[in-house]
Design an enzyme around this catalytic site. Structure first.
Site, PDB file in Angstrom:
ATOM      1  N   LYS A   1     -13.990   0.006  -3.952  1.00 32.29           N
ATOM      2  CA  LYS A   1     -15.116   0.413  -3.090  1.00 32.29           C
ATOM      3  C   LYS A   1     -16.170   1.139  -3.922  1.00 32.29           C
ATOM      4  CE  LYS A   1     -12.255   1.169   0.987  1.00 32.29           C
ATOM      5  NZ  LYS A   1     -11.683   2.175   1.866  1.00 32.29           N
TER       6      LYS A   1
ATOM      7  N   GLU B   1       0.819  -1.217   0.000  1.00 36.05           N
ATOM      8  CA  GLU B   1       0.000   0.000   0.000  1.00 36.05           C
ATOM      9  C   GLU B   1       0.849   1.263   0.000  1.00 36.05           C
ATOM     10  OE1 GLU B   1      -4.385  -0.891   1.912  1.00 36.05           O
ATOM     11  OE2 GLU B   1      -3.023   0.344   3.053  1.00 36.05           O
TER      12      GLU B   1
ATOM     13  N   HIS C   1       8.186 -26.817  -1.606  1.00 38.05           N
ATOM     14  CA  HIS C   1       7.569 -27.927  -2.316  1.00 38.05           C
ATOM     15  C   HIS C   1       6.405 -27.466  -3.184  1.00 38.05           C
ATOM     16  CE1 HIS C   1      10.004 -30.905  -0.125  1.00 38.05           C
ATOM     17  NE2 HIS C   1      10.055 -29.896   0.745  1.00 38.05           N
TER      18      HIS C   1
HETATM   19  O1  PA5 Z   1      -3.320   1.547   5.851  1.00 40.74           O
HETATM   20  C1  PA5 Z   1      -4.482   1.901   5.756  1.00 40.74           C
HETATM   21  O2  PA5 Z   1      -4.845   3.044   6.092  1.00 40.74           O
HETATM   22  C2  PA5 Z   1      -5.597   0.990   5.279  1.00 40.74           C
HETATM   23  O3  PA5 Z   1      -5.135  -0.157   4.693  1.00 40.74           O
HETATM   24  C3  PA5 Z   1      -6.501   0.639   6.440  1.00 40.74           C
HETATM   25  O4  PA5 Z   1      -5.777   0.023   7.456  1.00 40.74           O
HETATM   26  C4  PA5 Z   1      -7.679  -0.272   6.056  1.00 40.74           C
HETATM   27  O5  PA5 Z   1      -8.275   0.140   4.873  1.00 40.74           O
HETATM   28  C5  PA5 Z   1      -8.731  -0.266   7.170  1.00 40.74           C
HETATM   29  O6  PA5 Z   1      -9.204   1.023   7.366  1.00 40.74           O
HETATM   30  P1  PA5 Z   1      -9.980   1.474   8.654  1.00 40.74           P
HETATM   31  O7  PA5 Z   1      -9.123   1.249   9.845  1.00 40.74           O
HETATM   32  O8  PA5 Z   1     -10.272   2.925   8.415  1.00 40.74           O
HETATM   33  O9  PA5 Z   1     -11.243   0.660   8.725  1.00 40.74           O
END
Ligand code: PA5
Length: 447
Positions: free
Chosen positions: A424, A289, A310
């Site tokens: 989303k 990310e 394996h």
């Molecule tokens: O790193 C990030 O901000 C995202 O990957 C969030 O952790 C993930 O989308 C979950 O979001 P939230 O904690 O707002 O539900």
């Protein structure tokens, strides 16, 4: 106290030491920008000094809440969250737990997760289990609006209220979210839940050392003080004025960027202990990310060795030569198992008699590393002296800082995730969410 160590000697037949040292000035500048909070995405740099700013009172508070929940004789602690609101706690709890804790039981509740997928079967089966177990729950979402945990919590909230009554359910639920924004904050305030705040300047994937990770880790019976201490020590060992030559996260960031430049586009995170499987999942979110944007970024992958030798071993040895490996090696296991002698030696294994199983594992590791290097796969090794809270704290901070440095070196903002919105938007359009009328029309025309 010893530190984790980094060894990139086995990348040096692919890249030169000079090419790594050439990053010194750039990465030292990035390090300053991170710690002084002047770089890209600087409204999300609270994690840089997070470990050293955690107070005794905060730790005591998490421990007190954990003890209060455990005093209810709970079998399970359900953590509802996804991404950064799930993977950090899962990584640490799995790394420290007995592999068969779910079958052996023990004095601490098991941590189970919800809201990390939208599987109807998973939710059905979890709810069946919760009918016959004693439990409490944490619902975690920084934005407070993420669909997966919100949906799971809608169901689980009804169940827990039905089982224990509204007042007692309220005693068993902790909400961890933004100070002010989001539906979860509104809901928690209206229901009167105990809440913890996720700091504004700490993004989801950097939040394991906030209550997001620490509460569940404390409920599971692990030492959050040692975890934080490990992170504090790594924060100090790689801080603003630490030169490149002594700064392990800086060196890791440099090596992986240099490998990437030479065409090594996939980094495989390797463990030789299945307890580290979810550390890899946490790492993949952190790096994927943070770096995968603007058409750039190393693809983070992972394998559990020797199991996956394996299955994936053939590809790693002889497939596309775009790979490098980062191995997390644990120097000493916690337990001792020696291989017995067998007078009949029908299995031909007497050459191993008297050895510890870990000696065999270490030779598998060394043999694999050498084979993969020979096959064109550079190898970075990170050694944890033991698999415990303290070194996990070090490794968490090591990877967090290295990720920030690496992202800056790549030229991206490592602290946003604009690409996560695309699915989303389509999902909401397909589900005809109010406000998405135009998107619904457009997407339906494509089907
Ligand atoms: O790193 C990030 O901000 C995202 O990957 C969030 O952790 C993930 O989308 C979950 O979001 P939230 O904690 O707002 O539900």
């Amino acid at each position: 106290m010893e530190n984790i160590s980094l060894n990139f000697d086995k990348t040096l037949s692919f890249i030169s030491k000079d090419s790594v040292l050439a990053y010194k000035s750039e990465i030292e500048t990035h390090n300053k920008a991170l710690f002084n909070k002047t770089g890209k995405g600087n409204d999300f740099l609270g994690w840089t000094n997070l470990p050293s700013s955690i107070t005794e009172a905060e730790l005591a508070d998490y421990e007190k809440t954990a003890a209060k929940l455990k005093a209810k004789q709970i079998d399970l602690f359900v953590v509802v969250g996804i991404g950064g609101s799930y993977l950090g706690a899962k990584a640490v709890v799995d790394a420290l737990s007995d592999s068969f804790a779910h079958l052996k039981g023990g004095k601490n509740p098991l941590i189970v997760f919800a809201g990390q997928n939208i599987s109807e079967d998973y939710l059905f089966e979890l709810r069946e289990l919760l009918k016959v177990k004693e439990y409490a729950m944490a619902v975690i979402s920084k934005s407070g609006t993420t669909t997966e945990p919100a949906l799971a919590f809608r169901l689980l909230k009804q169940d827990i209220e039905e089982k224990y009554g509204k007042a007692e359910a309220c005693e068993r639920i902790v909400a961890i979210t933004d100070a002010k924004r989001g539906a979860l904050r509104t809901l928690a305030t209206s229901e009167g839940y105990k809440t913890y705040v996720i700091p504004d300047d700490v993004g989801g994937r950097y939040s394991v050392l906030t209550p997001v990770g620490l509460l569940a880790i404390a409920v599971a019976g692990f030492d959050i003080r040692a975890l934080v201490k490990g992170a504090v020590d790594m924060e100090k060992a790689s801080g603003v004025d630490v030169p490149f030559e002594k700064n392990l996260p800086a060196q890791y960031a440099a090596v992986r960027n240099e490998l990437y430049k030479t065409g090594k586009k996939v980094e495989i995170f390797v463990n030789y202990n299945p307890k580290l499987h979810f550390l890899a999942e946490w790492w993949k979110q952190l790096y994927g990310e943070s770096e995968g944007k603007e058409g750039k970024g190393i693809f983070p992958a992972s394998v559990d060795f020797t199991s996956d030798l394996h299955s994936m071993g053939q590809y790693i040895q002889e497939g596309e030569r775009t790979l490098f490996e980062t191995v997390i090696s644990v120097a000493s296991p916690d337990r001792e198992v020696r291989i017995p002698i067998d007078p009949d030696n029908l299995d031909g294994l007497n050459f191993l008699s008297g050895k510890r199983v870990d000696e065999v594992n270490k030779m598998a590791e060394l043999g694999t590393t050498l084979a993969h290097v020979d096959g064109g796969v550079p190898n970075i090794q990170i050694v944890m002296p033991k698999l415990n809270e303290y070194y996990l704290g070090q490794i968490i901070y090591f990877f967090e800082l290295a990720c920030g440095l690496s992202g800056y070196t790549l030229g991206v903002n490592p602290f946003d995730q604009p690409g996560v919105e695309a699915y989303k938007k389509n999902m909401f359009a397909l589900l005809e969410k109010p406000g998405y009328e135009a998107e619904t029309k457009a997407i339906k025309a494509r089907l």
